[in-house]
Design an enzyme around this catalytic site. Structure first.
Site, PDB file in Angstrom:
ATOM      1  N   HIS A  77      41.724  45.441  41.493  1.00 36.16           N
ATOM      2  CA  HIS A  77      40.024  46.077  42.504  1.00 36.16           C
ATOM      3  C   HIS A  77      39.157  44.590  41.679  1.00 36.16           C
ATOM      4  CE1 HIS A  77      40.065  47.890  37.786  1.00 36.16           C
ATOM      5  NE2 HIS A  77      38.819  47.435  38.201  1.00 36.16           N
ATOM      6  N   ASP A 107      46.979  48.848  40.164  1.00 32.20           N
ATOM      7  CA  ASP A 107      46.044  47.719  39.806  1.00 32.20           C
ATOM      8  C   ASP A 107      46.148  46.824  39.202  1.00 32.20           C
ATOM      9  OD1 ASP A 107      43.526  47.664  40.163  1.00 32.20           O
ATOM     10  OD2 ASP A 107      43.054  48.683  38.060  1.00 32.20           O
ATOM     11  N   SER A 190      37.623  44.380  32.810  1.00 36.45           N
ATOM     12  CA  SER A 190      38.558  44.398  33.609  1.00 36.45           C
ATOM     13  C   SER A 190      38.995  43.516  34.134  1.00 36.45           C
ATOM     14  CB  SER A 190      37.728  45.225  35.626  1.00 36.45           C
ATOM     15  OG  SER A 190      37.623  46.534  35.342  1.00 36.45           O
TER      16      SER A 190
END
Length: 200
Positions: A77, A107, A190
């Site tokens: 992402h 992911d 992230s």
């Protein structure tokens, strides 16, 4: 003095040089109303449609170098729909990055940079994880902006393994086989690594 040196040689300090900032440029289409929302009805929609314009949108995340040849792992992402990806190392070096592949359902994304003498984080084996063991999350999203190469570090425990999590970002509506932790994930972290107590 020795205690101070031991602390500096702990798991986060060993891995920190391999934790990178991933900056991304994407383009999104924005619809604007030339009348500012006034006089909008079916007639105006037919004869005075919304104006569409493209906007370049920057985003930041983290990643980790896992191979001295320049292989960087991050979250899918973070680089989704990216037109341009730049990786910034903790030592300030910047490299354009190419997305080699990605998997929305897990992911994960793999990037490639072309650099010499790259620091590398040692990989652990997620099959060896035990619920309740220490987990250390590291990210470095703002080094590029703040000229501060120090990563952010948080700690917690492994809360669960092989967790499937609902997600609107995938065709299946789920992220599969996730490691759940209560270590705080700060904004922009992230894509950064999750470490065990051995720094893997």
């Amino acid at each position: 003095e020795r205690a101070g040196r031991d602390r500096r040689e702990g798991a986060p300090h060993r891995v920190a040089p391999a934790v990178v900032s991933v900056s991304v440029i994407t383009t999104r289409v924005v619809r604007t109303d030339p009348f500012g929302g006034f006089l909008r009805d079916e007639f105006w929609d037919r004869f005075a449609p919304y104006v569409e314009e493209k906007q370049r949108v920057p985003a930041l995340g983290s990643g980790v170098i896992v191979d001295p040849k320049g292989i960087v792992v991050t979250n899918e992402h973070v680089v989704r729909d990216a037109e341009k990806v730049t990786v910034t190392l903790a030592d300030g070096r910047q490299f354009p990055a190419k997305v080699l592949g990605s998997s929305p359902i897990y992911d994960l994304a793999v990037l490639d940079i072309d650099g010499d003498h790259l620091p590398v984080a040692p990989l652990g084996d997620s099959d060896d994880l035990v619920v309740g063991e220490w987990a250390i999350a590291i990210g470095n999203p703002f080094g590029y902006l703040l000229e501060d190469q120090q990563p952010t570090v948080t700690a917690g425990v492994v809360s669960a393994t092989r967790r499937d999590i609902k997600s609107n970002a995938t065709d299946t509506g789920v992220y599969k086989n996730m490691i759940q932790t209560d270590a705080a994930i700060n904004p922009g972290n992230s894509g950064g690594p999750l470490l065990d107590s051995n720094g893997q």
